[in-house]
Scaffold this motif. Structure first.
Motif, PDB file in Angstrom:
ATOM      1  N   ALA A  46       0.834  -1.203   0.000  1.00  0.00           N
ATOM      2  CA  ALA A  46       0.000   0.000   0.000  1.00  0.00           C
ATOM      3  C   ALA A  46       0.871   1.257   0.000  1.00  0.00           C
ATOM      4  O   ALA A  46       0.582   2.233  -0.701  1.00  0.00           O
ATOM      5  N   GLY A  47       1.957   1.211   0.757  1.00  0.00           N
ATOM      6  CA  GLY A  47       2.873   2.353   0.813  1.00  0.00           C
ATOM      7  C   GLY A  47       3.496   2.622  -0.554  1.00  0.00           C
ATOM      8  O   GLY A  47       3.621   3.774  -0.987  1.00  0.00           O
ATOM      9  N   ILE A  48       3.884   1.542  -1.223  1.00  0.00           N
ATOM     10  CA  ILE A  48       4.481   1.688  -2.559  1.00  0.00           C
ATOM     11  C   ILE A  48       3.458   2.311  -3.514  1.00  0.00           C
ATOM     12  O   ILE A  48       3.766   3.212  -4.284  1.00  0.00           O
ATOM     13  N   LYS A  49       2.215   1.838  -3.406  1.00  0.00           N
ATOM     14  CA  LYS A  49       1.184   2.351  -4.312  1.00  0.00           C
ATOM     15  C   LYS A  49       0.968   3.853  -4.079  1.00  0.00           C
ATOM     16  O   LYS A  49       0.840   4.630  -5.033  1.00  0.00           O
ATOM     17  N   ARG A  50       0.944   4.252  -2.785  1.00  0.00           N
ATOM     18  CA  ARG A  50       0.777   5.684  -2.487  1.00  0.00           C
ATOM     19  C   ARG A  50       1.933   6.498  -3.059  1.00  0.00           C
ATOM     20  O   ARG A  50       1.739   7.570  -3.625  1.00  0.00           O
ATOM     21  N   ALA A  51       3.156   5.955  -2.924  1.00  0.00           N
ATOM     22  CA  ALA A  51       4.329   6.673  -3.448  1.00  0.00           C
ATOM     23  C   ALA A  51       4.230   6.832  -4.961  1.00  0.00           C
ATOM     24  O   ALA A  51       4.515   7.903  -5.512  1.00  0.00           O
ATOM     25  N   LEU A  52       3.812   5.745  -5.649  1.00  0.00           N
ATOM     26  CA  LEU A  52       3.696   5.810  -7.117  1.00  0.00           C
ATOM     27  C   LEU A  52       2.617   6.815  -7.527  1.00  0.00           C
ATOM     28  O   LEU A  52       2.772   7.545  -8.508  1.00  0.00           O
ATOM     29  N   THR A  53       1.516   6.852  -6.761  1.00  0.00           N
ATOM     30  CA  THR A  53       0.449   7.818  -7.053  1.00  0.00           C
ATOM     31  C   THR A  53       0.979   9.241  -6.920  1.00  0.00           C
ATOM     32  O   THR A  53       0.718  10.104  -7.761  1.00  0.00           O
ATOM     33  N   ARG A  54       1.751   9.474  -5.852  1.00  0.00           N
ATOM     34  CA  ARG A  54       2.303  10.816  -5.663  1.00  0.00           C
ATOM     35  C   ARG A  54       3.262  11.168  -6.799  1.00  0.00           C
ATOM     36  O   ARG A  54       3.223  12.277  -7.346  1.00  0.00           O
ATOM     37  N   ILE A  55       4.110  10.207  -7.170  1.00  0.00           N
ATOM     38  CA  ILE A  55       5.048  10.464  -8.274  1.00  0.00           C
ATOM     39  C   ILE A  55       4.262  10.800  -9.547  1.00  0.00           C
ATOM     40  O   ILE A  55       4.613  11.723 -10.290  1.00  0.00           O
ATOM     41  N   ALA A  56       3.169  10.062  -9.794  1.00  0.00           N
ATOM     42  CA  ALA A  56       2.344  10.330 -10.980  1.00  0.00           C
ATOM     43  C   ALA A  56       1.841  11.773 -10.965  1.00  0.00           C
ATOM     44  O   ALA A  56       1.906  12.481 -11.974  1.00  0.00           O
ATOM     45  N   HIS A  57       1.349  12.219  -9.781  1.00  0.00           N
ATOM     46  CA  HIS A  57       0.887  13.607  -9.657  1.00  0.00           C
ATOM     47  C   HIS A  57       2.025  14.587  -9.919  1.00  0.00           C
ATOM     48  O   HIS A  57       1.850  15.574 -10.628  1.00  0.00           O
ATOM     49  N   GLU A  58       3.186  14.310  -9.354  1.00  0.00           N
ATOM     50  CA  GLU A  58       4.321  15.235  -9.521  1.00  0.00           C
ATOM     51  C   GLU A  58       4.773  15.322 -10.973  1.00  0.00           C
ATOM     52  O   GLU A  58       5.107  16.399 -11.471  1.00  0.00           O
ATOM     53  N   VAL A  59       4.763  14.158 -11.658  1.00  0.00           N
ATOM     54  CA  VAL A  59       5.152  14.141 -13.072  1.00  0.00           C
ATOM     55  C   VAL A  59       4.204  15.035 -13.875  1.00  0.00           C
ATOM     56  O   VAL A  59       4.639  15.848 -14.698  1.00  0.00           O
ATOM     57  N   LEU A  60       2.889  14.899 -13.583  1.00  0.00           N
ATOM     58  CA  LEU A  60       1.897  15.690 -14.324  1.00  0.00           C
ATOM     59  C   LEU A  60       2.035  17.172 -14.006  1.00  0.00           C
ATOM     60  O   LEU A  60       1.904  18.030 -14.879  1.00  0.00           O
ATOM     61  N   GLU A  61       2.296  17.464 -12.735  1.00  0.00           N
ATOM     62  CA  GLU A  61       2.413  18.857 -12.331  1.00  0.00           C
ATOM     63  C   GLU A  61       3.623  19.512 -13.004  1.00  0.00           C
ATOM     64  O   GLU A  61       3.520  20.575 -13.614  1.00  0.00           O
ATOM     65  N   ARG A  62       4.762  18.826 -12.906  1.00  0.00           N
ATOM     66  CA  ARG A  62       5.985  19.382 -13.480  1.00  0.00           C
ATOM     67  C   ARG A  62       5.874  19.585 -14.988  1.00  0.00           C
ATOM     68  O   ARG A  62       6.357  20.555 -15.537  1.00  0.00           O
ATOM     69  N   ASN A  63       5.225  18.631 -15.674  1.00  0.00           N
ATOM     70  CA  ASN A  63       5.163  18.682 -17.133  1.00  0.00           C
ATOM     71  C   ASN A  63       3.858  19.278 -17.662  1.00  0.00           C
ATOM     72  O   ASN A  63       3.619  19.254 -18.871  1.00  0.00           O
ATOM     73  N   LYS A  64       3.023  19.737 -16.766  1.00  0.00           N
ATOM     74  CA  LYS A  64       1.753  20.375 -17.144  1.00  0.00           C
ATOM     75  C   LYS A  64       0.915  19.481 -18.052  1.00  0.00           C
ATOM     76  O   LYS A  64       0.514  19.874 -19.156  1.00  0.00           O
ATOM     77  N   GLY A  65       0.664  18.249 -17.586  1.00  0.00           N
ATOM     78  CA  GLY A  65      -0.184  17.339 -18.351  1.00  0.00           C
ATOM     79  C   GLY A  65       0.583  16.173 -18.947  1.00  0.00           C
ATOM     80  O   GLY A  65       1.761  15.975 -18.624  1.00  0.00           O
ATOM     81  N   VAL A  66      -0.082  15.408 -19.817  1.00  0.00           N
ATOM     82  CA  VAL A  66       0.529  14.185 -20.353  1.00  0.00           C
ATOM     83  C   VAL A  66       1.129  14.361 -21.746  1.00  0.00           C
ATOM     84  O   VAL A  66       1.699  13.422 -22.294  1.00  0.00           O
ATOM     85  N   SER A  67       0.977  15.558 -22.343  1.00  0.00           N
ATOM     86  CA  SER A  67       1.391  15.648 -23.739  1.00  0.00           C
ATOM     87  C   SER A  67       2.904  15.459 -23.873  1.00  0.00           C
ATOM     88  O   SER A  67       3.681  16.021 -23.104  1.00  0.00           O
ATOM     89  N   ASP A  68       3.273  14.607 -24.823  1.00  0.00           N
ATOM     90  CA  ASP A  68       4.667  14.281 -25.137  1.00  0.00           C
ATOM     91  C   ASP A  68       5.386  13.478 -24.049  1.00  0.00           C
ATOM     92  O   ASP A  68       6.588  13.257 -24.147  1.00  0.00           O
ATOM     93  N   ILE A  69       4.661  13.035 -23.032  1.00  0.00           N
ATOM     94  CA  ILE A  69       5.328  12.251 -21.990  1.00  0.00           C
ATOM     95  C   ILE A  69       5.382  10.778 -22.378  1.00  0.00           C
ATOM     96  O   ILE A  69       4.407  10.219 -22.875  1.00  0.00           O
ATOM     97  N   VAL A  70       6.543  10.143 -22.200  1.00  0.00           N
ATOM     98  CA  VAL A  70       6.630   8.689 -22.305  1.00  0.00           C
ATOM     99  C   VAL A  70       7.352   8.166 -21.064  1.00  0.00           C
ATOM    100  O   VAL A  70       8.213   8.845 -20.509  1.00  0.00           O
ATOM    101  N   LEU A  71       6.971   6.983 -20.634  1.00  0.00           N
ATOM    102  CA  LEU A  71       7.612   6.359 -19.487  1.00  0.00           C
ATOM    103  C   LEU A  71       8.496   5.217 -19.973  1.00  0.00           C
ATOM    104  O   LEU A  71       8.059   4.394 -20.779  1.00  0.00           O
ATOM    105  N   ILE A  72       9.729   5.182 -19.499  1.00  0.00           N
ATOM    106  CA  ILE A  72      10.619   4.071 -19.845  1.00  0.00           C
ATOM    107  C   ILE A  72      11.141   3.472 -18.535  1.00  0.00           C
ATOM    108  O   ILE A  72      11.806   4.150 -17.749  1.00  0.00           O
ATOM    109  N   GLY A  73      10.828   2.200 -18.310  1.00  0.00           N
ATOM    110  CA  GLY A  73      11.291   1.528 -17.100  1.00  0.00           C
ATOM    111  C   GLY A  73      12.574   0.757 -17.359  1.00  0.00           C
ATOM    112  O   GLY A  73      12.777   0.232 -18.449  1.00  0.00           O
ATOM    113  N   ILE A  74      13.437   0.708 -16.353  1.00  0.00           N
ATOM    114  CA  ILE A  74      14.680  -0.056 -16.492  1.00  0.00           C
ATOM    115  C   ILE A  74      14.421  -1.479 -15.999  1.00  0.00           C
ATOM    116  O   ILE A  74      13.918  -1.674 -14.893  1.00  0.00           O
TER     117      ILE A  74
END
Lengths: 311, 178
Positions: B12-40
């Motif tokens: 549950a803690g991990i899920k909350r952290a990922l949710t927060r990161i998702a919000h921060e990514v959107l905030e910093r980039n002002k939405g989803v346009s041109d965003i891609v996620l690449i996992g290692i």
């Protein structure tokens, strides 16, 4: 996790089932590099690969050279028609001279079966066999198996028919070694003069009395080239008669399973072992084999560099 | 293993952290346009899927997700390459002009990130690369920092931090081994 611990790749006979599966899986991962805009990764940067070819080759040599370059290794080609071998230098002397230039891998093709084992005892770099006489051609065996796996998703339980001059075919020998280790059953057909005695002792191998018997319900039909340079004139009367009894044509291909694939290691003698329409037909996966060749050779170069030195 | 294990975060803690990161990514980039996620691969690729899910829940749009295997770009085995299998790199879209969010599970020396950035550059010229990690454990050996961090965990060099995934590749917990 599986690890590859061989310094040399000389024969699929020397590799375990796990080794072969690892090489195929690495090749599957590396294939993506060949479809990029920038077809290069830095993995073997600073490694030197010498391609030493004592026999003619287009596909294999080019494929090994491209494989090395895509991994950022420096590759040097030596063909004997333009080397000191024509002046009488022995294999051993050539090898020691090349070794003085500090290569990391020597990829060699030689007409004498087993010459790679001789060479491996003399040098401290890795040796990869690109074909030795009528012994083995491991990179071809691996790329054939990768191609079959692409079609069926597995090798276990496949019926593979190999038709032609089995005795002189290093391709057949490598495929028999690899396929039987991975659970396929192999059916061989060819003129009796071109079937090596005792081949059925290699495992799940059946020697058929006719080509039709081998083709029956096959998942994979692998046609071999008639090696006129290796066998002389005595083993078959003429190409037309060979073609009638052991050539693949639109009629006998129907004996195999409806969606069976047809493979050939190349170069093809059109109209002899295969009719032109079967070479170019929908079931032909021959060019897919060539495409897979680069990825398989990248995997081989990568793993011999990574293996623990001195097995 | 007989070593001491401490659970730093649960599912549950991990899920909350990922949710927060998702919000921060959107905030910093002002939405989803041109965003891609690449996992290692492998952990980061699973987390990238998790972040992408959260982004689509929040914003509604789909974000392209890819995965990169850095085995072929490593620097920590000079002379001796690893002899394991190579994982698949799957980036089925161009990175030209994209804002790439690079995702990894644990940020440590920074060498993995260096290798991953080299790999990404071979797929085109992204507009920028931002780094998202679940755990930052310190001890950087290269000038690399994360833009989005799930949790900072001060560690000693003797310790080991691992993100454990279940058989469906969902994050289960983060453990610290001594």
């Amino acid at each position: 996790m599986a690890e590859f611990k061989h310094k040399h790749i000389i024969a699929l006979r020397d590799l375990s089932k796990e080794d072969i599966e690892l090489l195929i899986s690495t090749a599957e991962s590396m294939r993506e590099i060949n479809n990029r805009d920038i077809k290069k990764v830095p993995t073997l940067r600073g490694k030197t690969i010498i391609n030493l070819f004592y026999e003619a080759s287009t596909r294999t040599r080019t494929s090994f050279e491209i494989a090395g370059k895509r991994l950022s290794a420096d590759t040097v080609n030596i063909t004997t028609s333009s080397s000191s071998a024509t002046k009488g230098e022995t294999l051993s002397d050539t090898a020691l001279n090349l070794l003085a230039m500090k290569p990391d891998i020597i990829v060699m093709r030689h007409s004498v079966s087993g010459s790679h084992y001789f060479l491996a005892n003399k040098v401290n770099c890795s040796i990869i066999n690109a074909g030795d006489g009528a012994h083995e051609h491991p990179s071809q065996g691996l790329l054939d198996m990768l191609t079959m796996k692409d079609r069926y998703g597995r090798l276990d339980g496949l019926k593979v028919a190999i038709v032609g001059d089995i005795t002189h075919s290093r391709v057949a020998r490598s495929n028999i070694q690899g396929l039987t280790k991975l659970g396929s059953s192999v059916f061989l057909a060819g003129p009796p003069t071109m079937l090596p005695p005792g081949v059925e002792k290699l495992g799940n191998v059946t020697v058929c009395s006719s080509m039709n018997e081998a083709l029956q319900d096959a998942d994979v039909v692998m046609m071999l080239r008639i090696q006129q340079e290796r066998q002389g004139k005595t083993l078959m009367p003429n190409a037309r008669e060979y073609s009638r009894y052991f050539g693949l044509n639109p009629n006998n291909i129907k004996l195999a399973k409806p969606n069976a694939i047809v493979m050939h290691p190349g170069p093809i003698n059109r109209g002899v072992e295969m009719s032109s329409s079967t070479v170019d037909g929908e079931q032909s996966w021959i060019l897919k084999q060539v495409e897979n060749g680069v990825a398989v050779r990248m995997a081989m170069l990568y793993h011999v560099c990574g293996g623990e030195m001195g097995e | 293993m007989s070593s001491d294990k401490t659970v730093l975060m649960d599912g549950a803690g991990i899920k909350r952290a990922l949710t927060r990161i998702a919000h921060e990514v959107l905030e910093r980039n002002k939405g989803v346009s041109d965003i891609v996620l690449i996992g290692i691969r492998s952990g980061g690729a699973f987390l990238a899927d998790g972040i992408a899910q959260q982004i689509s829940v929040i914003e509604g749009g789909e974000v392209p997700v890819g995965a990169v295997d850095i085995t072929l770009y490593r620097d920590d085995c000079s002379g001796q390459l690893p002899h394991q299998a190579v994982g698949k790199t799957e980036i089925p879209f161009s990175l030209e002009g994209k804002k790439v969010i690079l995702v990894d599970d644990v940020l440590y020396t920074g060498r993995t990130i260096r290798a991953a950035m080299d790999a990404l550059m071979d797929f085109g010229r992204p507009r920028c690369i931002q780094l998202a990690v679940l755990i930052d454990r310190g001890h950087r050996e290269l000038p690399i920092r994360a833009d989005f961090v799930g949790r900072n965990v001060p560690t000693s060099l003797k310790e080991n931090v691992q993100v454990i995934f279940d058989e469906t590749n969902q994050p289960l917990e983060v453990v610290l081994e001594k």
